[in-house]
Motif scaffolding. Structure first.
Motif, short mmCIF file in Angstrom:
data_model
loop_
_atom_site.label_atom_id
_atom_site.label_comp_id
_atom_site.label_asym_id
_atom_site.label_seq_id
_atom_site.Cartn_x
_atom_site.Cartn_y
_atom_site.Cartn_z
N HIS A 74 0.81 -1.22 0.00
CA HIS A 74 0.00 0.00 0.00
C HIS A 74 0.84 1.27 0.00
O HIS A 74 0.29 2.37 0.13
N ILE A 75 2.16 1.13 -0.11
CA ILE A 75 3.04 2.29 -0.19
C ILE A 75 3.89 2.15 -1.45
O ILE A 75 3.85 1.11 -2.11
N PRO A 76 4.66 3.18 -1.82
CA PRO A 76 5.51 3.04 -3.02
C PRO A 76 6.55 1.94 -2.86
O PRO A 76 6.96 1.63 -1.74
N PHE A 77 6.97 1.37 -3.98
CA PHE A 77 8.19 0.56 -3.97
C PHE A 77 9.25 1.40 -4.66
O PHE A 77 9.05 1.84 -5.80
N PRO A 78 10.37 1.65 -3.99
CA PRO A 78 11.34 2.62 -4.52
C PRO A 78 12.15 2.08 -5.68
O PRO A 78 12.16 0.87 -5.95
N SER A 79 12.87 2.97 -6.33
CA SER A 79 13.74 2.57 -7.44
C SER A 79 14.86 1.66 -6.92
O SER A 79 15.18 1.66 -5.73
N TYR A 80 15.45 0.93 -7.83
CA TYR A 80 16.53 0.01 -7.47
C TYR A 80 17.66 0.73 -6.74
O TYR A 80 18.21 0.22 -5.76
N HIS A 101 0.22 -0.15 -6.37
CA HIS A 101 -0.74 0.87 -6.76
C HIS A 101 -0.54 1.34 -8.20
O HIS A 101 -1.51 1.65 -8.90
N THR A 102 0.72 1.47 -8.61
CA THR A 102 0.99 2.04 -9.93
C THR A 102 2.00 1.19 -10.70
O THR A 102 2.73 0.37 -10.12
N TYR A 103 2.07 1.44 -12.00
CA TYR A 103 3.01 0.70 -12.85
C TYR A 103 4.45 1.03 -12.47
O TYR A 103 5.34 0.17 -12.55
N PHE A 136 -2.66 -2.43 -9.35
CA PHE A 136 -4.10 -2.41 -9.07
C PHE A 136 -4.43 -1.15 -8.28
O PHE A 136 -4.42 -1.18 -7.05
N PRO A 137 -4.69 -0.04 -8.95
CA PRO A 137 -5.01 1.19 -8.21
C PRO A 137 -6.21 0.97 -7.29
O PRO A 137 -7.23 0.43 -7.71
#
Length: 342
Positions: A166-172, A197-199, A234-235
């Motif tokens: 439910h939170i962002p997944f950060p860049s590598y 949440h987002t692509y 899945f927004p």
């Protein structure tokens, strides 16, 4: 009959101890609200922490608490004060939360907190294994429980497991600074389906899996141990009709039925009926940009002074994690900004 088992850090109900008894009140948190229709719409069980530590629960109320939670389709995971401090306030909110929101300067990497995080995730996995049948669907939620999918998979290799972050997944480039990055990825890869949440978050996750674990990734499929793990975005929305109906019902209330908040808003409107109102509702968190919003409003008033008293900004900031230092500093900064602007 197969059931859906929802797992999150907190249950969708809040327990209150008073006069030697226990009451369970439905929660209004974001996850509880978003998942309510799924939980109430079929045969399901929700597993999570009750919000009360072992030290806070009188032994004679243990059975009563289990009964109260069962009435809401829930089952609790017991946590001690030390576990809550290391798992929730420690690793979850002093390491993962700031790191995944790109606040590296706030991230703390404490081995003890990580060890407690692992131990508590195992507690949640054990609670799932105790309640789950092989034909059930396991749906695990959020950053507090990222190791649970693999822990369950190790014991039930054929059970269906989904995970949603439910939170962002950060860049590598950001994620690789986490000392336990591979353990977290492998924990998540115990799932059959991983949702974001987002692509962009999905893309960051796939990049980390490919570059840190060297696994084969094809579009949004990950190949591991003769399994194919699906990754997708899945927004998550809200129950619009519920909020719309509540607003209409609220507008019909008499003065003595209105909430304290509504009365204060009405007072503002009556004092300056021609003023425009900006209403903002957030959790008091440094990721929400509340301080920047206030500074922008101050800048606007200084640049266009003829709008003073003609526009009003009302921010409802719900306190949270008040024993984490960054949140204490944020509250002080916001209080000072509000006082200065006013």
């Amino acid at each position: 009959m197969a059931k859906t088992i929802i797992i999150s850090n907190r249950l969708p109900v809040q327990l209150q101890i008073s006069n030697g008894g226990i009451t369970a009140v439905p929660s209004v948190g974001g996850l509880a609200t978003g998942m309510k229709s799924v939980h109430s719409g079929g045969d399901s069980l929700w597993i999570g922490w009750s919000g009360l530590t072992d030290e806070e629960i009188p032994e004679e109320l243990t059975t009563e608490i289990d009964t109260a939670l069962a009435e809401h389709g829930s089952s609790k995971v017991n946590l001690t004060e030390k576990e809550v401090d290391g798992f929730y306030y420690g690793f979850s909110n002093r390491t993962i939360w700031p790191l995944f929101h790109y606040f590296l300067e706030y991230s703390e990497f404490e081995l003890e907190s990580w060890e407690i995080y692992k131990a508590v995730n195992q507690k949640f996995a054990d609670a799932i294994l105790e309640k789950a049948d092989n034909d059930d669907t396991i749906w695990i939620h959020d950053y507090q429980l990222m190791l649970v999918p693999q822990m369950v998979r190790a014991e039930r290799p054929d059970i269906s497991i989904g995970f949603f972050l439910h939170i962002p997944f950060p860049s590598y480039e950001i994620f690789r600074t986490l000392p336990w990055r591979k353990e977290v990825l492998l924990g998540l890869l115990g799932s059959d389906l991983i949702g974001f949440h987002t692509y962009d978050y999905e893309r960051h996750f796939l990049s980390s899996v490919r570059r840190l674990l060297g696994l084969e990734v094809s579009f949004n499929d990950i190949y591991l141990d003769e399994r194919v793990i699906k990754v997708d975005s899945f927004p998550m929305g809200i129950d619009y009709k519920k909020f719309s109906d509540a607003a209409k019902e609220h507008s019909q209330r008499s003065e003595d039925q209105k909430s304290e908040l509504q009365k204060r808003l009405d007072t503002h409107k009556k004092s300056t009926p021609d003023a425009k109102f900006f209403l903002s509702i957030d959790r008091l968190d440094y990721t929400k940009g509340i301080a920047k919003r206030l500074k922008a409003f101050e800048y606007f008033l200084n640049k266009y002074p003829h709008y003073k008293e003609k526009v009003r900004l009302i921010i409802l900031a719900v306190p949270s994690r008040s024993n984490v230092p960054q949140y204490q500093l944020l509250k002080r900064e916001i209080d000072e900004l509000v006082g200065r602007i006013n």
